[in-house]
Design a protein around this motif. Sequence first.
Motif, short mmCIF file in Angstrom:
data_model
loop_
_atom_site.label_atom_id
_atom_site.label_comp_id
_atom_site.label_asym_id
_atom_site.label_seq_id
_atom_site.Cartn_x
_atom_site.Cartn_y
_atom_site.Cartn_z
N ARG A 190 12.28 32.31 6.27
CA ARG A 190 10.64 32.59 5.74
C ARG A 190 10.18 33.77 6.46
NH1 ARG A 190 8.34 27.45 9.52
NH2 ARG A 190 8.42 28.39 11.71
N SER A 206 8.55 30.79 2.30
CA SER A 206 9.94 30.50 2.32
C SER A 206 10.43 30.36 0.80
CB SER A 206 10.22 29.31 2.98
OG SER A 206 9.62 27.97 2.45
N SER A 214 14.97 30.29 -2.92
CA SER A 214 14.97 30.29 -1.64
C SER A 214 15.27 31.49 -1.12
CB SER A 214 15.95 29.22 -1.02
OG SER A 214 15.17 27.88 -1.35
#
Length: 316
Positions: A190, A206, A214
């Motif tokens: 993140r 994130s 992701s």
Amino acid sequence: MRIPHIIAAIGLLLVAGCGGDQVSTTPQGPSVYHYYIVDTGNNRIDRFDTFATPSNYLTFGSTGSGQDQMLTPTDIAFDSAGNIYVVDQGNNRIIRFGSDFAGDDWASYGSAGSGNGNFTAPTGIAIDGSNRIYVADTGNNRICRFDDMTGTNFVAYGSAGSGVGQFSSPYNIRTDGAYNIYVSDTGNNRIVEMNSMSGGNWNTLSTISSPNPSFKTPLGIELDFQNRIYVMDSGNNRIVQVNSISGADEVEWSWAGTLKSPKGLTVLGALQMLIADTGDSRILRILNMQGGTPTTYGSPGGGSAQMMSPAQIRAH
């Protein structure tokens, strides 16, 4: 941090300043700008004056722990006087030398440990508009700030974990003109934004919408002069641009599957980008996040116009 070579053609100047790592753009004058590569595998900093056909090629540094030496340098920054700061990761210290690139005004700060004035495998550095120094203290899962190379007003923030106020192997750090702080919290996949060294207004990013939502091992982080955020999403071999920590208007770029573990990025005044394509031991230049075929510079090795696992690229 934000910072020319096609720029001559478009009449823009890179200036590191304006309060933080930002780049501001002004009409280009006759000045010469240098490119700096953190040549990690060769334990040195490389400097040259043009991109496609480098001129005035110089290197600074050799392997070791003494003056004018480095072990696994990872990031570079500049203060308002043009002094050069390097994260000397293998020696658990920050080093500084003058803009003449000859080692004048050499200073070092830091030693191994977890207290004030200590670092464990630091990786990232930023300098704000007040010339305060920020370090991503990776092995201690924290960020540090101090006023000068004597460690005046040393303050650290963070602990190991995945919650608010916690980091897992933070890799890089940047500040903007309002002194907001951005950290690539690599182990937690993140990006963190906060407005003080006490974690005020903590926010994280994130995920994005597509195609790979992701982040995977995000390493380098950068801001442009409009405070857009660029993430070197190393595990996904791509660059992600968002307008803010909310993830708005994301754009991603990769190059035909050949971008390998990128770590560093510089955004030029014309929104060109220079990318440290670390796994390929070269630098790429693209004109914008729509990409196209990049211009490439460098090859693996230790000679002129060669590099080994470059971790960062800057223009100043």
